[in-house]
Design a protein around this motif. Structure first.
Motif, mmCIF file in Angstrom:
data_model
loop_
_atom_site.group_PDB
_atom_site.id
_atom_site.type_symbol
_atom_site.label_atom_id
_atom_site.label_comp_id
_atom_site.label_asym_id
_atom_site.label_seq_id
_atom_site.Cartn_x
_atom_site.Cartn_y
_atom_site.Cartn_z
ATOM 1 N N UNK A 136 61.871 38.601 -25.434
ATOM 2 C CA UNK A 136 63.036 37.724 -25.560
ATOM 3 C C UNK A 136 64.265 38.337 -24.906
ATOM 4 N N UNK A 137 64.398 39.649 -25.061
ATOM 5 C CA UNK A 137 65.503 40.381 -24.441
ATOM 6 C C UNK A 137 65.440 40.269 -22.918
ATOM 7 N N UNK A 138 64.250 40.478 -22.395
ATOM 8 C CA UNK A 138 64.071 40.388 -20.942
ATOM 9 C C UNK A 138 64.366 38.969 -20.473
ATOM 10 N N UNK A 193 61.413 44.088 -25.521
ATOM 11 C CA UNK A 193 61.197 42.813 -26.210
ATOM 12 C C UNK A 193 61.249 41.666 -25.196
#
Lengths: 204, 204
Positions: free
Chosen positions: A150-152, A148
């Motif tokens: 956003x996670x990265x 994802x």
DNA sequence: GTCTATATCGGGATAGAC
DNA sequence: GTCTATCCCGATATAGAC
């Protein structure tokens, strides 16, 4: 003269950035900002309309620069891994060029983005989208697993921002054993390694 | 009755945590804290001496819990990699159990640790030292490369704290494509992968 | 565009009754 | 331990002269 006015505006902005970083939006006082800018308090209201207007000007400038930098990363192309490493470096550079911004952004996040308007949100959204494209290329090439964006992004911005914003804190505890005497370059390299490791397809 | 007094103290603390997280130390008002705690403003001064005293009580509690949790990780032993994964999980759990703390901590870092006293610093220092021991074991076992504990700590705390603190912000932008609809478990797993990847000895 | 002086108000802290 | 009433300072913002 417009020259003097521009210089005045610039000094006010720089002073405000320092003050907002150190004390937060509520903690900052317009009096102190004016004092450090060697300007008059009334000038701030003349040029920026309000304390909030001044704050927003800083957010706008920084997020526009960030979107520009990431767009440049995409345009110079290369392997997805190289782009991701360049992405990390670009984010770090935008922050390093604006030493007060990381602290401002940490506070802004904590406040639920109270001062994030559509302009800033648009830049942020573009950055996330471009990062998504890099990751998608990596997946298509078979070298990255789906992750994802956003996670990265958290993995990139979290360590970088926290590190840069913690400069004053680190200075206070520099005398400790295992004290935080680390260079920004070391941090960038470490984040690059971490982030790439986080999205790499496992070969074992 | 001491019972009522304890309950009152507890309600004040909970209310204060919410208020400090949302508005910061300077933005928070003792009036609002009292209102949300269904307590009287004078009670806050009676129990906690000052606004700063109330704030410090929250910092103390959380950092004591964090040091406890990390000590437990060390005591249960296991391979360095497993300990490091457990470390990430422990930090995340302490944060998740105190939903307002991540935002408070982001602000505290931005403020240069203005309210960090010797007690808090001691807990923080112990956590860093224990993390250093885990990393040293990994190096001794030949599976990890030498890495600065503080750097690794940034890699853990940065993404976790930023993610948890950004809940209100994410809620505002949940409608976007590539919107930040990620679970805390996914974040913990991603951080574990990243952090381990960041310290692993390269096998290529 | 730049300054001084001031209106106005919100919030930290305390006094003092119960 | 709990409440009400209040002191008092500091901060945003503006009016108005130059």
């Amino acid at each position: 003269m417009a020259r003097n006015a521009d210089a005045s505006r610039a000094r006010i902005r720089a002073s405000a950035a320092t003050e907002f970083a150190a004390r937060g939006f509520d903690g900052a006082t317009v009096d102190r900002i004016a004092l450090k800018a060697r300007a008059n308090k009334a000038m701030i209201y003349y040029h920026f309309k309000s304390k909030a207007g001044l704050y927003n000007a800083i957010l706008h400038d920084t997020f526009a620069a960030m979107a520009d930098a990431v767009r440049a990363v995409r345009e110079s192309g290369g392997a997805p891994e190289a782009q991701l490493a360049a992405y990390v470096e670009a984010i770090a550079r935008v922050g390093a060029e604006r030493p007060h911004f990381p602290a401002i952004w940490l506070r802004e996040v904590a406040e639920g983005g109270r001062h994030v308007d559509v302009t800033v949100a648009g830049h942020f959204r573009e950055v996330l989208t471009l990062l998504g494209h890099i990751l998608a290329e990596g997946v298509a090439a078979g070298t990255m697993r789906p992750a994802h964006p956003f996670l990265v992004q958290m993995g990139v911005v979290g360590p970088l921002t926290l590190f840069m914003a913690s400069r004053p804190l680190r200075a206070r505890f520099a005398h400790l054993p295992h004290g935080p005497d680390v260079s920004i370059d070391a941090v960038v390299r470490h984040v690059q390694t971490m982030v790439l490791g986080g999205v790499a397809r496992q070969t074992t």
